[in-house]
Design an enzyme around this catalytic site. Structure first.
Site, PDB file in Angstrom:
ATOM      1  N   HIS A   4     -27.847-151.689 -30.160  1.00  0.00           N
ATOM      2  CA  HIS A   4     -27.303-151.390 -31.065  1.00  0.00           C
ATOM      3  C   HIS A   4     -28.445-151.895 -32.683  1.00  0.00           C
ATOM      4  CE1 HIS A   4     -23.972-148.607 -29.678  1.00  0.00           C
ATOM      5  NE2 HIS A   4     -25.297-147.965 -29.301  1.00  0.00           N
ATOM      6  N   ARG A  17     -29.452-146.916 -21.823  1.00  0.00           N
ATOM      7  CA  ARG A  17     -29.699-145.510 -21.728  1.00  0.00           C
ATOM      8  C   ARG A  17     -31.020-144.851 -20.505  1.00  0.00           C
ATOM      9  NH1 ARG A  17     -31.013-148.085 -26.706  1.00  0.00           N
ATOM     10  NH2 ARG A  17     -30.015-147.722 -28.694  1.00  0.00           N
ATOM     11  N   HIS A  24     -25.540-140.132 -20.462  1.00  0.00           N
ATOM     12  CA  HIS A  24     -25.001-141.250 -20.799  1.00  0.00           C
ATOM     13  C   HIS A  24     -24.055-141.031 -20.958  1.00  0.00           C
ATOM     14  CE1 HIS A  24     -27.620-143.275 -24.671  1.00  0.00           C
ATOM     15  NE2 HIS A  24     -26.521-142.314 -25.530  1.00  0.00           N
ATOM     16  N   ARG A  60     -23.350-144.323 -19.914  1.00  0.00           N
ATOM     17  CA  ARG A  60     -23.724-145.641 -21.264  1.00  0.00           C
ATOM     18  C   ARG A  60     -22.244-145.958 -22.064  1.00  0.00           C
ATOM     19  NH1 ARG A  60     -27.317-148.294 -24.177  1.00  0.00           N
ATOM     20  NH2 ARG A  60     -27.236-148.054 -26.255  1.00  0.00           N
ATOM     21  N   LYS A  83     -34.665-147.591 -27.716  1.00  0.00           N
ATOM     22  CA  LYS A  83     -35.348-147.877 -28.407  1.00  0.00           C
ATOM     23  C   LYS A  83     -35.457-147.974 -29.976  1.00  0.00           C
ATOM     24  CE  LYS A  83     -32.580-143.687 -30.894  1.00  0.00           C
ATOM     25  NZ  LYS A  83     -30.952-143.420 -31.568  1.00  0.00           N
TER      26      LYS A  83
END
Length: 286
Positions: A263, A141, A237, A240, A166
């Site tokens: 994720h 990211r 992004h 990515r 994240k």
């Protein structure tokens, strides 16, 4: 009085929210977004949010929807308020009343391998090329690229340590050999320029004591795409997205890709199968 909007000294409630996020190692971008979104609710409420009621939560969501607030924006606000009510105010009964808005997820823009190479070749300096190469080569990211430090490069294990992912999650990202060669070249150049500090940022900003901003990285990508004559709408992004799609097309197991991307849910990673299938069909028809 809105305690979440900074006017003068930081209020105790705002500081408590900051402390709660810092303790969980939220990225600077996430903290900024949460403060903005909780402040938005507090401004709408017109009084301290610790006095909010279930009916306030209901009316806020209805009025935001009636005002045409996009679903992704509303869901971001919901995430911020859920954290605020659950952890900062210890009022989980309010968090449970917040409703996420269902919306169709757009198919992400993906670059071909040739387009990625053109974009990277179109960057104007070695630092920019190295930063964008990390975004693509490791699938990071933009906030993760910005937050990298020199010490996060593990050349022995061929990994990048992501300490500010994240949700504050830690993970290891892949470090291809070609990317390591480029990073070493940038490290030597940065040392000669006097901006690469021993334990400092891998991609310093104009001031070597602070990292390059996510806004600047976005601008670099857009300018490189224009210079490379890429008509697609490209942002950080996109690199990515392209990383994940290219791995899928190369037959890499989806759970491995999930771990590399950081994720939390497999469904998020599985979404790339739609893009990969379309890309593979395009190659077959070409």
């Amino acid at each position: 009085m809105n305690e979440l909007v900074p006017v003068g000294p930081i209020s105790p409630l705002r500081q408590r929210l900051i402390d709660d996020m810092t303790m969980r190692r939220f990225s600077r971008e996430t903290q900024r977004n949460y403060l903005r979104d909780v402040g938005r609710f507090a401004t709408w409420l017109g009084r301290s949010p610790h006095t909010a009621t279930v009916e306030d939560i209901r009316r806020f969501q209805i009025e935001q929807q009636d005002a045409g607030v996009p679903a992704p924006t509303m869901n971001s606000i919901v995430a911020a308020l859920r954290f605020f009510f659950t952890h900062t105010l210890d009022r989980p009964e309010l968090a449970r009343k917040l409703v996420r808005t269902a919306h169709a997820r757009k198919i992400p823009v993906v670059l071909t391998l040739a387009e990625v190479k053109r974009l990277l070749d179109a960057t104007t300096c070695l630092k920019h090329q190295a930063a964008l190469s990390v975004a693509y080569g490791a699938g990071l990211r933009v906030s993760e690229v910005s937050a990298l430090k020199v010490s996060d490069v593990d050349s022995k294990r061929m990994l990048l340590r992501i300490e500010r992912g994240k949700g504050g999650r830690y993970r290891n990202a892949m470090l291809p050999e070609g990317l390591l060669v480029l990073l070493r070249e940038w490290w030597r150049a940065g040392r000669q320029q006097g901006i690469m500090l021993p334990n400092g940022w891998l991609f310093p900003g104009q001031n070597a004591t602070v990292p390059i901003s996510t806004r600047q990285l976005y601008r670099i990508v857009v300018e490189a795409a224009e210079a490379a004559d890429i008509a697609k709408r490209v942002g950080p992004h996109t690199l990515r997205h392209s990383f994940a799609t290219h791995l899928l097309e190369d037959g890499v197991d989806i759970r491995v890709i999930q771990a590399l991307l950081g994720h939390a849910k497999l469904n998020t990673t599985a979404f790339y199968t739609q893009v990969a299938t379309k890309t593979m069909r395009a190659h077959c028809l070409a």
